[in-house]
Design a protein around this motif. Sequence first.
Motif, short mmCIF file in Angstrom:
data_model
loop_
_atom_site.label_atom_id
_atom_site.label_comp_id
_atom_site.label_asym_id
_atom_site.label_seq_id
_atom_site.Cartn_x
_atom_site.Cartn_y
_atom_site.Cartn_z
N ILE B 24 0.85 -1.20 0.00
CA ILE B 24 0.00 0.00 0.00
C ILE B 24 0.88 1.24 0.00
CG2 ILE B 24 -1.30 1.36 1.69
CD1 ILE B 24 -3.19 -0.93 1.95
N SER B 25 0.55 2.20 -0.87
CA SER B 25 1.22 3.50 -0.86
C SER B 25 0.15 4.57 -0.70
CB SER B 25 1.98 3.73 -2.16
OG SER B 25 2.99 2.74 -2.28
N LEU B 26 0.45 5.52 0.18
CA LEU B 26 -0.59 6.50 0.50
C LEU B 26 0.08 7.74 1.10
CD1 LEU B 26 -3.70 6.99 1.04
CD2 LEU B 26 -3.33 5.95 3.27
N ASP B 27 -0.38 8.91 0.68
CA ASP B 27 0.09 10.15 1.30
C ASP B 27 -1.04 10.73 2.15
OD1 ASP B 27 2.50 9.98 0.04
OD2 ASP B 27 1.88 11.21 -1.67
N VAL B 28 -0.66 11.22 3.33
CA VAL B 28 -1.64 11.88 4.18
C VAL B 28 -1.22 13.33 4.32
CG1 VAL B 28 -2.80 11.85 6.41
CG2 VAL B 28 -1.95 9.71 5.43
N PHE B 29 -2.14 14.25 4.05
CA PHE B 29 -1.79 15.67 4.08
C PHE B 29 -2.02 16.26 5.46
CE2 PHE B 29 -2.94 14.74 -0.34
CZ PHE B 29 -1.73 15.06 -0.94
N ASP B 30 -1.24 17.29 5.75
CA ASP B 30 -1.31 17.96 7.05
C ASP B 30 -2.69 18.56 7.27
OD1 ASP B 30 -0.46 18.83 9.43
OD2 ASP B 30 0.79 20.46 8.69
N GLY B 31 -3.32 18.22 8.38
CA GLY B 31 -4.59 18.84 8.75
C GLY B 31 -5.82 18.22 8.12
N GLU B 32 -5.66 17.14 7.39
CA GLU B 32 -6.85 16.56 6.75
C GLU B 32 -7.51 15.49 7.63
OE1 GLU B 32 -6.75 14.25 3.18
OE2 GLU B 32 -4.84 13.31 3.68
N PHE B 33 -8.76 15.23 7.28
CA PHE B 33 -9.53 14.17 7.94
C PHE B 33 -9.63 13.03 6.93
CE2 PHE B 33 -12.95 13.70 11.35
CZ PHE B 33 -13.03 12.34 11.20
N LEU B 34 -8.76 12.03 7.13
CA LEU B 34 -8.69 10.92 6.18
C LEU B 34 -9.34 9.69 6.79
CD1 LEU B 34 -7.14 10.05 3.42
CD2 LEU B 34 -5.63 8.88 5.01
N THR B 35 -10.18 9.04 6.03
CA THR B 35 -10.85 7.85 6.55
C THR B 35 -10.42 6.61 5.78
OG1 THR B 35 -12.77 9.08 7.28
CG2 THR B 35 -13.08 6.75 6.93
N LEU B 36 -10.07 5.56 6.51
CA LEU B 36 -9.83 4.25 5.90
C LEU B 36 -11.13 3.48 6.03
CD1 LEU B 36 -6.36 3.31 7.47
CD2 LEU B 36 -6.82 4.58 5.37
N LEU B 37 -11.72 3.19 4.89
CA LEU B 37 -13.03 2.55 4.88
C LEU B 37 -12.93 1.19 4.21
CD1 LEU B 37 -16.20 2.76 5.14
CD2 LEU B 37 -16.16 3.79 2.87
N GLY B 38 -13.55 0.21 4.83
CA GLY B 38 -13.52 -1.11 4.20
C GLY B 38 -14.19 -2.13 5.09
N PRO B 39 -14.47 -3.32 4.56
CA PRO B 39 -15.10 -4.36 5.38
C PRO B 39 -14.12 -4.88 6.42
CG PRO B 39 -14.49 -5.23 3.23
CD PRO B 39 -14.18 -3.78 3.20
N SER B 40 -14.62 -5.59 7.43
CA SER B 40 -13.71 -6.09 8.46
C SER B 40 -12.73 -7.07 7.82
CB SER B 40 -14.45 -6.72 9.63
OG SER B 40 -15.67 -7.26 9.22
N GLY B 41 -11.49 -7.01 8.28
CA GLY B 41 -10.47 -7.90 7.74
C GLY B 41 -9.78 -7.35 6.50
N CYS B 42 -10.06 -6.09 6.13
CA CYS B 42 -9.44 -5.56 4.91
C CYS B 42 -8.07 -4.96 5.19
CB CYS B 42 -10.34 -4.52 4.26
SG CYS B 42 -10.41 -2.97 5.16
N GLY B 43 -7.68 -4.89 6.47
CA GLY B 43 -6.34 -4.41 6.80
C GLY B 43 -6.30 -2.97 7.29
N LYS B 44 -7.46 -2.34 7.42
CA LYS B 44 -7.45 -0.92 7.81
C LYS B 44 -6.95 -0.72 9.24
CE LYS B 44 -12.51 -0.98 8.59
NZ LYS B 44 -12.67 -2.41 8.86
#
Lengths: 261, 343
Positions: B24-44
């Motif tokens: 997984i590659s992902l950038d998170v920006f300063d001050g944002e509200f980021l949600t990891l959404l997925g079914p259970s067991g998806c690794g979030k």
Amino acid sequence: MSKKKSGSTIIVAILAVAVLLFLYLPIIVVVLYSFNSSSISSFPMSGLTLKWYVVMFHNEALITALTNSIEVAVIATTLAIVIGVPSAYGVYKLKFRWKKFLEKVVIIPMMLPGIITGISILSFLQMVGIIQGVLAVILGHTTFLLGTVFPQIYTRLRQLDRNIEEASTDLGGTGIQTFFYVILPNIKTAIIGAALLSVTLSIDEIPVTFFLNGVFTTLPIQIYGMTRNGFTPEINAICTIILVASVAVILISNKISREEA
Amino acid sequence: MDKKLIEIKNLKKSFGENEIIKSISLDVFDGEFLTLLGPSGCGKTTILRILAGFEYPTEGEILLDGENLITIPANKRNINTVFQSYALFPHLSVRDNIGYGMKIKKVPLKELNERVDEMLALTSLEVLANRKPLQLSGGQQQRVAIARSLVNRPKVLLLDEPLGALDLGLRKKMQIELKRLQKKLGTTYIYVTHDQEEALTISDRIVVMNAGKIEQCDKAKTVYQKPASKFVTEFLGETNLIDGEYCDEENQAYFKIQGRAYPVEKQEKKMKLLSVRPENLKVCPPDKDGLKGQIVENVFMGENYRIGVQAANGQVLYILQKEPMNKGSVVGLTFDADKVSGI
């Protein structure tokens, strides 16, 4: 609800009283006779007196045995707590292959007949060159007390929310800080409960002690010795004192566990 | 908002044979509200635990402010977590729970008390300051857990399904409260949930995950309106997937359904399915240029009726209407080109 008592209720009540009498009558008799002015255990009592308590306090052998017992109980309990709490925490925290096995093995000394624990500790201590006496008794008591301390602490640890440790780490706590600031306060009552139980078990213990004491006597062994030369009323007196102390310990540990809930 | 705070590069995590996170590659920006959404067991949750330092990745790199995060132990990271079970310290009062992190870091007592007071006020917990966690309701415990984390002024706040145990009404209230706190303090939130509605309500951006991979990462509205895959479409609410053939002409693209061409927006890749949400399918007279179908069911849903319309090929399409419709009657269905998406 009707206030009329049915026949079965009355029968159950009678049975309950009978069982209670069966359980407690001997104890009541011991307490009563400790105040009996005659030295012969017979009913009705000839008068009330405290002289057996005075006689008891002048029985040097008995007082020595009592202080010996208290000394052994306090030291063995302290050792069992100091060894048992960290090892329970270690087993709780670490993941290893034999964990389930160890959880069960550790309570075996508590369930084994004292005679087996006694003989095996005796032969082990002789092997490492420790002779029968006070040290052997303390080590023996520590061993079987560990069997009661460990499961009590371990059970309490397993009831804790595992996340509170992670929460402590998350908030900057080191392993040691987490243990002292978060874990210890939450198992405090279990530790006190285990310690109180250990003290009463140790003071009461005969079979293990019997194999290990040599010339060193503890209270139950001394009392046992005294009964062989006839049952003297001062035994009633010391038993009454032990009874009062035990009830006090039970009340304290109940109060602590109630505070917990 | 455009400054990269966290960079996750080719992150992988396996538990034994089980690969939970697959590169997984992902950038998170300063001050944002980021949600990891997925079914259970998806690794979030695993990603969250790796960010917190409770798990170590099998492979990959994570940078926080350009610095390697993985080698920093969990208790030294400027990241705090709100646990699903709240994980409040049962032996400490609300006040001491909130002050715990600062006590560990040996913040001077005066400052510690000021900051705890400030946080108590911010989360409306002043009157409960001396209570123990067990004397609080679920919502109150939740607020303490959030206050206990935010008081340490973390760069990133990780929230693991924090509202999962609350009832619907309280959950809605807490969603607004979480968002308000986030705006006020400017903290970066990484939020884990399996509740698509919650994700759409509170997030700036949503990362939709499935089986250890990212399916789509975009603004909440885009993810809902322009889902990138069948999984995303179906996970984010109900949709109708219609078979057809995509044809691209110079100025306009079309999607052919049962021989009839419908104008759609131009697609980058050839779409195979057309996704229309029930609220975007409109009813029209059957003689007009549209899909035709017969009403087969009316289901009362509270605000709307969910109505099943069986098309000529047998597929049942769902629409939302304020009033039930006559079973057996034939209707036409249309949609606007900008309200559909191709997959």
